[in-house]
Each structure stands twice: as structure tokens, then as C-alpha cells.
Scaffold this motif. Structure first.
Motif: not given
Length: 197
Positions: A20-28, A36-45
Motif C-alpha cells: 500500500v505504500h508508495a515509498a520505503p517502509v520505515t517501521c512495522v 492489527v499490523v501497522v506500517s509507516a513509510s517515507e510516503d507520509g502514511t
């Protein structure tokens, strides 16, 4: 059977690919009690998926669209994340509702939620662990200072210990009493109160 010295067979094929992210994932981060699993990205989401079947639930955008570098989720339904670009912590619920934001006071390099879900813990280059309310992000206590920056955090609540990994290869143990942290505004602990491992 498994022969002594051999590793047991394990499944090595991924269950799901959460794309779902448009840029590298930075953490999970994951919370099994909420599924739930939560992921964050350089794309700001920050994206939320179900842990059991990988189904996309929702996306939470950084308020300014900045890259997200750290994230955590609690069984109480709080999602907290940090961006190096605005040095702020942002708190949302898993339904995507904004709850609070606060200046981080430091470049956060370690982020965790206490086992009860009532506290958010951060560590960074300033060599301190900051404990905040998970409801408001208000600072409740500061642990430290250690010899170098904090790189990782882990709370072992049954043992009453907060572990902090450091840039110089140490693991530091702090005494940890969540009830006191929640109920009082505590002063910074002194070096006599913690042990280097």
C-alpha cells in the motif's frame, strides 16, 4: 523427527504481501489482541491491516504529509508515530481519529508503548528515555542520562524493568513501576537507580 543439531522445518513462504505504500517502509508494529499490523513509510502514511488475513483497513496520513520514521500500536487502539522532519509525535486511534500531537524534544530513534497501553516511551540521541501519557502525550518522567544515544526500548512489566539499548553497545536496565508513572509526575531518576548490563 528432528535430529539433534538440526533446525526444525519452518514455513518460509510469506502469508501476505501488504502493498500500500508508495515509498520505503520505515517501521512495522503489531498488536495481536486487536488483530492489527501497522506500517509507516517515507510516503507520509501509516497503514493499518488485519494481522490474521492481511486485509487493508485504513491509512492515516501525517498531518503535513511528511515521512514517518517510527511507529507503535497499543492494545487500547492507539497508534503513535514520529517524523524526523517535524520532530513531533502524533497520536491517532486505529479508526484514524486524531487524538494529540507533541514536540518530541529529541530525534526519536526508539519508540514503544507500555504493555498496559497507558504509556508511550521514546528514546533518542539525547541519551534519555522519555515517558509520556498515551492519552495526551504529556511528559510524565525522564529516565537517564546514559552514555550514548538510545537505539531500542523494551518494557518487561512483570519484572519491573525498562531496557534501553544504546549506540555504544550497552543495554541499560531502569527500574519500572507503571503505576507510579501513571499516577505521579516523577522527577528524573538518578544514575544510582539504574544498572548497566
Amino acid at each position: 523427527g528432528v535430529v539433534a543439531g538440526e533446525l526444525p522445518p519452518v514455513e518460509t513462504v510469506p502469508f501476505h504481501a501488504l502493498c500500500v505504500h508508495a515509498a520505503p517502509v520505515t517501521c512495522v508494529a503489531a498488536c495481536d489482541s486487536l488483530d492489527v499490523v501497522v506500517s509507516a513509510s517515507e510516503d507520509g502514511t501509516v497503514c493499518i491491516h488485519t494481522l490474521s488475513d492481511g486485509r487493508f483497513v485504513r491509512s492515516i496520513a501525517h498531518p503535513k504529509g511528511l515521512a514517518v520514521h517510527s511507529c507503535a500500536v497499543s492494545w487500547r487502539g492507539s497508534v503513535v508515530f514520529f517524523s524526523e522532519e517535524d520532530t513531533r509525535l502524533h497520536l491517532f486511534d486505529v479508526n484514524g481519529n486524531f487524538l494529540s500531537a507533541a514536540a518530541a524534544e529529541d530525534a526519536v530513534t526508539a519508540l514503544a508503548v507500555s504493555p498496559s497501553g497507558a504509556l508511550v516511551l521514546t528514546g533518542g540521541r539525547n541519551r534519555m528515555v522519555v515517558v509520556r501519557s498515551a492519552a495526551s502525550l504529556n511528559v510524565l518522567a525522564r529516565f537517564g542520562e546514559v552514555w550514548s544515544g538510545i537505539t531500542s526500548l523494551c518494557v518487561h512489566a512483570p519484572g519491573g524493568i525498562l531496557y534501553a539499548g544504546t549506540e555504544d553497545g550497552k543495554v541499560v536496565e531502569f527500574p519500572y513501576d507503571e503505576r507510579k508513572l501513571i499516577s505521579a509526575d516523577l522527577p528524573m531518576t538518578s544514575r544510582e537507580d539504574w544498572v548497566e548490563v
